[in-house]
Design an enzyme around this catalytic site. Structure first.
Site, PDB file in Angstrom:
ATOM      1  N   GLY A  19       0.830  -1.215   0.000  1.00  0.00           N
ATOM      2  CA  GLY A  19       0.000   0.000   0.000  1.00  0.00           C
ATOM      3  C   GLY A  19       0.854   1.250   0.000  1.00  0.00           C
ATOM      4  N   ALA A  20       1.878   1.258  -0.867  1.00  0.00           N
ATOM      5  CA  ALA A  20       2.887   2.324  -0.780  1.00  0.00           C
ATOM      6  C   ALA A  20       2.651   3.464  -1.759  1.00  0.00           C
ATOM      7  CB  ALA A  20       4.282   1.731  -1.002  1.00  0.00           C
ATOM      8  N   SER A  21       1.523   3.465  -2.472  1.00  0.00           N
ATOM      9  CA  SER A  21       1.348   4.529  -3.457  1.00  0.00           C
ATOM     10  C   SER A  21       0.798   5.813  -2.843  1.00  0.00           C
ATOM     11  CB  SER A  21       0.461   4.056  -4.620  1.00  0.00           C
ATOM     12  OG  SER A  21      -0.816   3.697  -4.138  1.00  0.00           O
ATOM     13  N   GLY A  59      13.661   2.584  -6.325  1.00  0.00           N
ATOM     14  CA  GLY A  59      13.154   1.241  -6.018  1.00  0.00           C
ATOM     15  C   GLY A  59      12.478   0.621  -7.223  1.00  0.00           C
ATOM     16  N   VAL A  66      -3.290  -7.261  -1.964  1.00  0.00           N
ATOM     17  CA  VAL A  66      -2.804  -8.092  -0.845  1.00  0.00           C
ATOM     18  C   VAL A  66      -3.877  -9.037  -0.300  1.00  0.00           C
ATOM     19  CG1 VAL A  66      -0.992  -6.459  -0.164  1.00  0.00           C
ATOM     20  CG2 VAL A  66      -3.263  -6.351   0.938  1.00  0.00           C
ATOM     21  N   SER A 144      -3.933   0.209  14.305  1.00  0.00           N
ATOM     22  CA  SER A 144      -4.562   1.516  14.510  1.00  0.00           C
ATOM     23  C   SER A 144      -4.778   1.717  16.006  1.00  0.00           C
ATOM     24  CB  SER A 144      -5.915   1.565  13.798  1.00  0.00           C
ATOM     25  OG  SER A 144      -6.667   2.690  14.255  1.00  0.00           O
ATOM     26  N   TYR A 157     -13.669  -2.474  10.966  1.00  0.00           N
ATOM     27  CA  TYR A 157     -12.283  -2.007  10.852  1.00  0.00           C
ATOM     28  C   TYR A 157     -11.507  -2.331  12.126  1.00  0.00           C
ATOM     29  CZ  TYR A 157      -8.460   1.450  10.268  1.00  0.00           C
ATOM     30  OH  TYR A 157      -7.237   2.079  10.170  1.00  0.00           O
ATOM     31  N   ALA A 159     -12.219  -4.583  14.398  1.00  0.00           N
ATOM     32  CA  ALA A 159     -12.071  -6.040  14.548  1.00  0.00           C
ATOM     33  C   ALA A 159     -10.853  -6.519  13.760  1.00  0.00           C
ATOM     34  CB  ALA A 159     -13.333  -6.749  14.063  1.00  0.00           C
TER      35      ALA A 159
HETATM   36  P1  NAD Z   1      -4.001   5.707   2.291  1.00  0.00           P
HETATM   37  O1  NAD Z   1      -5.375   5.532   1.765  1.00  0.00           O
HETATM   38  O2  NAD Z   1      -3.244   6.926   1.958  1.00  0.00           O
HETATM   39  O3  NAD Z   1      -3.080   4.450   1.908  1.00  0.00           O
HETATM   40  C1  NAD Z   1      -3.548   3.145   1.947  1.00  0.00           C
HETATM   41  C2  NAD Z   1      -2.897   2.405   0.806  1.00  0.00           C
HETATM   42  O4  NAD Z   1      -3.275   1.010   0.847  1.00  0.00           O
HETATM   43  C3  NAD Z   1      -3.356   2.952  -0.561  1.00  0.00           C
HETATM   44  O5  NAD Z   1      -2.210   3.154  -1.350  1.00  0.00           O
HETATM   45  C4  NAD Z   1      -4.226   1.842  -1.107  1.00  0.00           C
HETATM   46  O6  NAD Z   1      -4.199   1.763  -2.515  1.00  0.00           O
HETATM   47  C5  NAD Z   1      -3.568   0.628  -0.478  1.00  0.00           C
HETATM   48  N1  NAD Z   1      -4.429  -0.538  -0.511  1.00  0.00           N
HETATM   49  C6  NAD Z   1      -5.738  -0.612  -0.126  1.00  0.00           C
HETATM   50  N2  NAD Z   1      -6.203  -1.848  -0.349  1.00  0.00           N
HETATM   51  C7  NAD Z   1      -5.179  -2.558  -0.889  1.00  0.00           C
HETATM   52  C8  NAD Z   1      -5.042  -3.898  -1.338  1.00  0.00           C
HETATM   53  N3  NAD Z   1      -6.084  -4.740  -1.304  1.00  0.00           N
HETATM   54  N4  NAD Z   1      -3.844  -4.304  -1.829  1.00  0.00           N
HETATM   55  C9  NAD Z   1      -2.798  -3.443  -1.883  1.00  0.00           C
HETATM   56  N5  NAD Z   1      -2.871  -2.168  -1.479  1.00  0.00           N
HETATM   57  C10 NAD Z   1      -4.052  -1.734  -0.985  1.00  0.00           C
HETATM   58  O7  NAD Z   1      -4.143   5.555   3.868  1.00  0.00           O
HETATM   59  P2  NAD Z   1      -3.045   5.537   5.039  1.00  0.00           P
HETATM   60  O8  NAD Z   1      -3.586   6.389   6.097  1.00  0.00           O
HETATM   61  O9  NAD Z   1      -1.689   5.789   4.526  1.00  0.00           O
HETATM   62  O10 NAD Z   1      -3.189   4.022   5.530  1.00  0.00           O
HETATM   63  C11 NAD Z   1      -2.086   3.152   5.687  1.00  0.00           C
HETATM   64  C12 NAD Z   1      -2.366   2.203   6.831  1.00  0.00           C
HETATM   65  O11 NAD Z   1      -2.424   2.950   8.047  1.00  0.00           O
HETATM   66  C13 NAD Z   1      -3.702   1.479   6.721  1.00  0.00           C
HETATM   67  O12 NAD Z   1      -3.535   0.140   7.123  1.00  0.00           O
HETATM   68  C14 NAD Z   1      -4.586   2.228   7.688  1.00  0.00           C
HETATM   69  O13 NAD Z   1      -5.628   1.433   8.182  1.00  0.00           O
HETATM   70  C15 NAD Z   1      -3.576   2.589   8.748  1.00  0.00           C
HETATM   71  N6  NAD Z   1      -3.973   3.706   9.622  1.00  0.00           N
HETATM   72  C16 NAD Z   1      -4.173   4.948   9.117  1.00  0.00           C
HETATM   73  C17 NAD Z   1      -4.543   5.978   9.976  1.00  0.00           C
HETATM   74  C18 NAD Z   1      -4.795   7.375   9.502  1.00  0.00           C
HETATM   75  O14 NAD Z   1      -5.317   8.192  10.269  1.00  0.00           O
HETATM   76  N7  NAD Z   1      -4.426   7.750   8.272  1.00  0.00           N
HETATM   77  C19 NAD Z   1      -4.696   5.715  11.341  1.00  0.00           C
HETATM   78  C20 NAD Z   1      -4.463   4.431  11.834  1.00  0.00           C
HETATM   79  C21 NAD Z   1      -4.098   3.429  10.948  1.00  0.00           C
END
Ligand code: NAD
Length: 245
Positions: A19-21, A59, A66, A144, A157, A159
């Site tokens: 999920g690095a994009s 990279g 996933v 989280s 979420y 859970a």
């Molecule tokens: P984001 O939406 O910027 O990034 C999430 C990334 O995951 C996106 O690039 C998306 O394309 C990718 N993704 C989603 N489903 C996917 C799949 N099936 N296969 C591969 N990639 C997939 O959000 P973020 O805030 O950077 O989230 C990253 C992580 O941090 C997540 O697990 C999220 O639950 C967690 N998180 C975020 C916050 C917040 O406040 N932003 C808080 C707690 C936890």
């Protein structure tokens, strides 16, 4: 110009970030590259963003959902064929949709578990045999703060994220001493995933440190735990003081 000492330490090591994009994943890929890692940038569908980031940090980008175990097996093979054995795997991919209990559909429930929890399971299961054979490896999962205290309209979420914590703690025991498994459980972070409601003063006035987090701050926590040699099964929650325990 000689590289920074930090880059010299990690040179030659490979890290996979799912999920690095965007958001935390992107900041983590950038941070690991700055620390000298070859970084595998996983994206779900946004190839342009994944490729652009990979180009920028030197990279390589790999598309993969996933939630799909077969695709993840192929992903790990492709990363290791391209960049070498994976030393650090960061299970970060996720999404967030709020729904009151009565309207959590079976589809959303299953998709949430498949992506958030299944993603960690599929990546870990696929990457561990190589790490074991090499006698070393490090895995960081992204949970989280909500998994620690619960949340309204996010039972699905929470859970999944609480299960990520249990999964990671169990593997920390099972895979020691060769492989370390740690958890970062962020509070509200400024990424596209965060509802706009949580960017305003209504929320930030409830945060002891007065603001939401920056993706770079979570990336720093992930790098620290990935490299902490005497730490496994740890949960670190950078959250501005919202959850203190
Ligand atoms: P984001 O939406 O910027 O990034 C999430 C990334 O995951 C996106 O690039 C998306 O394309 C990718 N993704 C989603 N489903 C996917 C799949 N099936 N296969 C591969 N990639 C997939 O959000 P973020 O805030 O950077 O989230 C990253 C992580 O941090 C997540 O697990 C999220 O639950 C967690 N998180 C975020 C916050 C917040 O406040 N932003 C808080 C707690 C936890």
């Amino acid at each position: 110009m000689s590289p920074p000492a930090e880059a010299a330490v990690a040179r030659g090591r490979t890290a996979l970030v799912t999920g690095a994009s965007s958001g935390i994943g992107r900041a983590t890929a950038e941070r690991f590259a700055a620390a000298g890692y070859r970084v595998a940038v996983n994206y779900a569908t946004n190839a342009a963003a994944g490729e652009a980031l990979a180009d920028r940090i030197g990279g390589a980008a790999f598309g993969c959902d996933v939630a799909d175990p077969v695709a993840v097996e192929r992903l790990i093979g492709a990363v290791e064929a391209t960049l070498g054995p994976i030393d650090v795997a960061i299970c970060n991919a996720g999404f967030y949709e709020e729904r009151p209990l009565g309207v959590i559909s079976d589809e959303l429930w299953e998709r949430t578990l498949r992506v958030l929890l299944g993603g960690c399971f599929h990546v870990t299961r696929a990457v561990v045999p190589g790490m074991r054979a090499r006698g070393a490896g490090s895995i960081v999962t992204v949970a989280s703060e909500l998994a620690l205290v619960g949340g309204v309209n996010v039972a699905h979420y929470v859970a999944a994220k609480a299960a990520v914590i249990g999964f990671s703690r169990s593997l920390a025991r099972e895979l020691a001493p060769a492989i370390r498994v740690n958890i970062v459980a962020p509070g509200a972070v400024d990424t596209p995933l965060l509802p706009d409601r949580d960017r305003g003063p209504g929320y930030t006035s409830t945060v002891p440190l007065g603001r939401i987090g920056r993706p770079e701050e979570i990336a720093e926590a992930i790098l620290h735990l990935a490299e902490a040699p005497w730490t496994t099964g740890a949960l670190y929650s950078p959250n501005g003081g919202v959850v203190i325990q």
